[in-house]
Motif scaffolding. Structure first.
Motif, PDB file in Angstrom:
ATOM      1  N   VAL A 164      80.865  50.914  66.396  1.00 57.34           N
ATOM      2  CA  VAL A 164      80.623  52.099  65.391  1.00 57.34           C
ATOM      3  C   VAL A 164      79.138  52.595  65.917  1.00 57.34           C
ATOM      4  O   VAL A 164      78.173  52.003  65.522  1.00 57.34           O
ATOM      5  N   ASN A 165      79.146  53.768  66.243  1.00 57.17           N
ATOM      6  CA  ASN A 165      77.928  54.605  66.802  1.00 57.17           C
ATOM      7  C   ASN A 165      77.288  53.568  67.838  1.00 57.17           C
ATOM      8  O   ASN A 165      76.071  53.347  67.686  1.00 57.17           O
ATOM      9  N   ASP A 166      78.119  53.028  68.781  1.00 62.19           N
ATOM     10  CA  ASP A 166      77.674  52.149  69.860  1.00 62.19           C
ATOM     11  C   ASP A 166      76.754  51.035  69.469  1.00 62.19           C
ATOM     12  O   ASP A 166      75.836  50.160  69.992  1.00 62.19           O
ATOM     13  N   ARG A 167      77.328  50.476  68.247  1.00 63.15           N
ATOM     14  CA  ARG A 167      76.742  49.139  67.591  1.00 63.15           C
ATOM     15  C   ARG A 167      77.811  48.127  67.544  1.00 63.15           C
ATOM     16  O   ARG A 167      78.951  48.861  66.704  1.00 63.15           O
ATOM     17  N   THR A 168      77.881  47.014  67.766  1.00 60.04           N
ATOM     18  CA  THR A 168      78.960  46.225  67.090  1.00 60.04           C
ATOM     19  C   THR A 168      79.086  46.326  65.833  1.00 60.04           C
ATOM     20  O   THR A 168      78.032  45.996  64.835  1.00 60.04           O
ATOM     21  N   ALA A 169      80.345  46.161  65.171  1.00 60.34           N
ATOM     22  CA  ALA A 169      80.464  46.301  63.795  1.00 60.34           C
ATOM     23  C   ALA A 169      81.103  45.240  63.374  1.00 60.34           C
ATOM     24  O   ALA A 169      82.167  44.866  63.696  1.00 60.34           O
ATOM     25  N   LYS A 170      80.730  44.978  61.831  1.00 60.36           N
ATOM     26  CA  LYS A 170      81.576  43.675  61.273  1.00 60.36           C
ATOM     27  C   LYS A 170      82.737  44.811  60.253  1.00 60.36           C
ATOM     28  O   LYS A 170      82.709  45.863  60.420  1.00 60.36           O
ATOM     29  N   ALA A 171      83.815  43.844  59.854  1.00 59.47           N
ATOM     30  CA  ALA A 171      84.695  44.523  59.237  1.00 59.47           C
ATOM     31  C   ALA A 171      84.387  45.183  58.014  1.00 59.47           C
ATOM     32  O   ALA A 171      85.004  46.229  57.521  1.00 59.47           O
ATOM     33  N   SER A 172      83.345  44.740  57.505  1.00 59.21           N
ATOM     34  CA  SER A 172      82.562  45.389  56.188  1.00 59.21           C
ATOM     35  C   SER A 172      81.653  46.689  56.466  1.00 59.21           C
ATOM     36  O   SER A 172      81.076  47.101  55.378  1.00 59.21           O
ATOM     37  N   THR A 173      81.696  46.985  57.734  1.00 61.21           N
ATOM     38  CA  THR A 173      80.849  48.087  57.894  1.00 61.21           C
ATOM     39  C   THR A 173      81.170  49.316  57.195  1.00 61.21           C
ATOM     40  O   THR A 173      82.362  49.750  57.250  1.00 61.21           O
ATOM     41  N   ALA A 174      80.452  50.142  56.751  1.00 61.37           N
ATOM     42  CA  ALA A 174      80.809  51.362  56.080  1.00 61.37           C
ATOM     43  C   ALA A 174      81.113  52.428  57.009  1.00 61.37           C
ATOM     44  O   ALA A 174      80.308  52.630  57.977  1.00 61.37           O
ATOM     45  N   VAL A 175      81.994  53.158  56.827  1.00 66.53           N
ATOM     46  CA  VAL A 175      82.619  54.305  57.760  1.00 66.53           C
ATOM     47  C   VAL A 175      82.544  55.542  57.015  1.00 66.53           C
ATOM     48  O   VAL A 175      82.983  55.565  55.812  1.00 66.53           O
ATOM     49  N   LYS A 176      82.030  56.370  57.570  1.00 67.29           N
ATOM     50  CA  LYS A 176      81.960  57.934  56.917  1.00 67.29           C
ATOM     51  C   LYS A 176      82.165  58.829  57.930  1.00 67.29           C
ATOM     52  O   LYS A 176      82.074  58.658  59.186  1.00 67.29           O
ATOM     53  N   ALA A 177      82.412  60.202  57.609  1.00 66.30           N
ATOM     54  CA  ALA A 177      82.789  61.402  58.400  1.00 66.30           C
ATOM     55  C   ALA A 177      81.608  61.478  59.417  1.00 66.30           C
ATOM     56  O   ALA A 177      80.383  61.291  58.772  1.00 66.30           O
ATOM     57  N   GLY A 178      81.942  61.539  60.699  1.00 69.73           N
ATOM     58  CA  GLY A 178      81.160  61.851  61.664  1.00 69.73           C
ATOM     59  C   GLY A 178      80.768  60.723  62.711  1.00 69.73           C
ATOM     60  O   GLY A 178      80.039  60.712  63.482  1.00 69.73           O
ATOM     61  N   ASP A 179      81.136  59.388  62.071  1.00 64.68           N
ATOM     62  CA  ASP A 179      80.979  58.159  62.834  1.00 64.68           C
ATOM     63  C   ASP A 179      81.780  58.185  64.063  1.00 64.68           C
ATOM     64  O   ASP A 179      82.731  58.902  63.938  1.00 64.68           O
ATOM     65  N   ILE A 180      81.295  57.590  65.243  1.00 62.90           N
ATOM     66  CA  ILE A 180      82.185  57.438  66.192  1.00 62.90           C
ATOM     67  C   ILE A 180      82.498  55.905  66.419  1.00 62.90           C
ATOM     68  O   ILE A 180      81.751  55.015  66.510  1.00 62.90           O
ATOM     69  N   ILE A 181      83.938  55.702  66.394  1.00 60.56           N
ATOM     70  CA  ILE A 181      84.540  54.436  66.558  1.00 60.56           C
ATOM     71  C   ILE A 181      85.035  54.183  67.909  1.00 60.56           C
ATOM     72  O   ILE A 181      85.728  55.063  68.411  1.00 60.56           O
ATOM     73  N   GLU A 182      84.671  52.927  68.716  1.00 59.15           N
ATOM     74  CA  GLU A 182      85.266  52.683  70.005  1.00 59.15           C
ATOM     75  C   GLU A 182      85.850  51.243  69.847  1.00 59.15           C
ATOM     76  O   GLU A 182      85.194  50.449  69.361  1.00 59.15           O
ATOM     77  N   ILE A 183      86.981  51.378  70.069  1.00 54.93           N
ATOM     78  CA  ILE A 183      87.953  50.077  69.974  1.00 54.93           C
ATOM     79  C   ILE A 183      88.323  49.832  71.495  1.00 54.93           C
ATOM     80  O   ILE A 183      89.008  50.319  72.181  1.00 54.93           O
ATOM     81  N   GLN A 184      88.098  48.266  71.743  1.00 54.23           N
ATOM     82  CA  GLN A 184      88.414  47.752  73.210  1.00 54.23           C
ATOM     83  C   GLN A 184      89.764  47.165  73.009  1.00 54.23           C
ATOM     84  O   GLN A 184      90.070  46.034  72.160  1.00 54.23           O
ATOM     85  N   PHE A 185      90.810  47.384  73.627  1.00 56.68           N
ATOM     86  CA  PHE A 185      92.289  47.071  73.667  1.00 56.68           C
ATOM     87  C   PHE A 185      92.385  46.440  74.977  1.00 56.68           C
ATOM     88  O   PHE A 185      92.841  47.333  75.986  1.00 56.68           O
TER      89      PHE A 185
END
Length: 79
Positions: A30-51
């Motif tokens: 989330v916003n180029d930082r590794t995120a935990k499941a409990s990280t708060a997400v708000k409008a404008g955030d950038i999420i990147e998921i590695q599949f």
């Protein structure tokens, strides 16, 4: 809203437990930082998921607790 719940509600990941496992494995940023499941997400955030070998990068447009299947795609946009 929690990151794992947003991933499930937006249907980027099918189940919340799978979203939780992806976060624990460090495959979600989330916003180029590794995120935990409990990280708060708000409008404008950038999420990147590695599949595996590919990555999905989206911008959060809206955060809602529940949404119908047809409206899920309106919560984010691909970058």
């Amino acid at each position: 809203m929690r990151l794992d719940k947003f991933l499930k509600v937006s249907r980027l990941i099918k189940r919340r437990t799978v979203a939780n496992e992806a976060c624990d494995a460090g495959r979600v940023l989330v916003n180029d930082r590794t995120a935990k499941a409990s990280t708060a997400v708000k409008a404008g955030d950038i999420i990147e998921i590695q599949f595996g070998t590919k990555a999905v990068r989206v911008e959060v447009l809206d955060v809602q607790e529940t949404v119908k299947k047809e409206g899920a795609a309106e919560l984010y946009r691909y970058l």
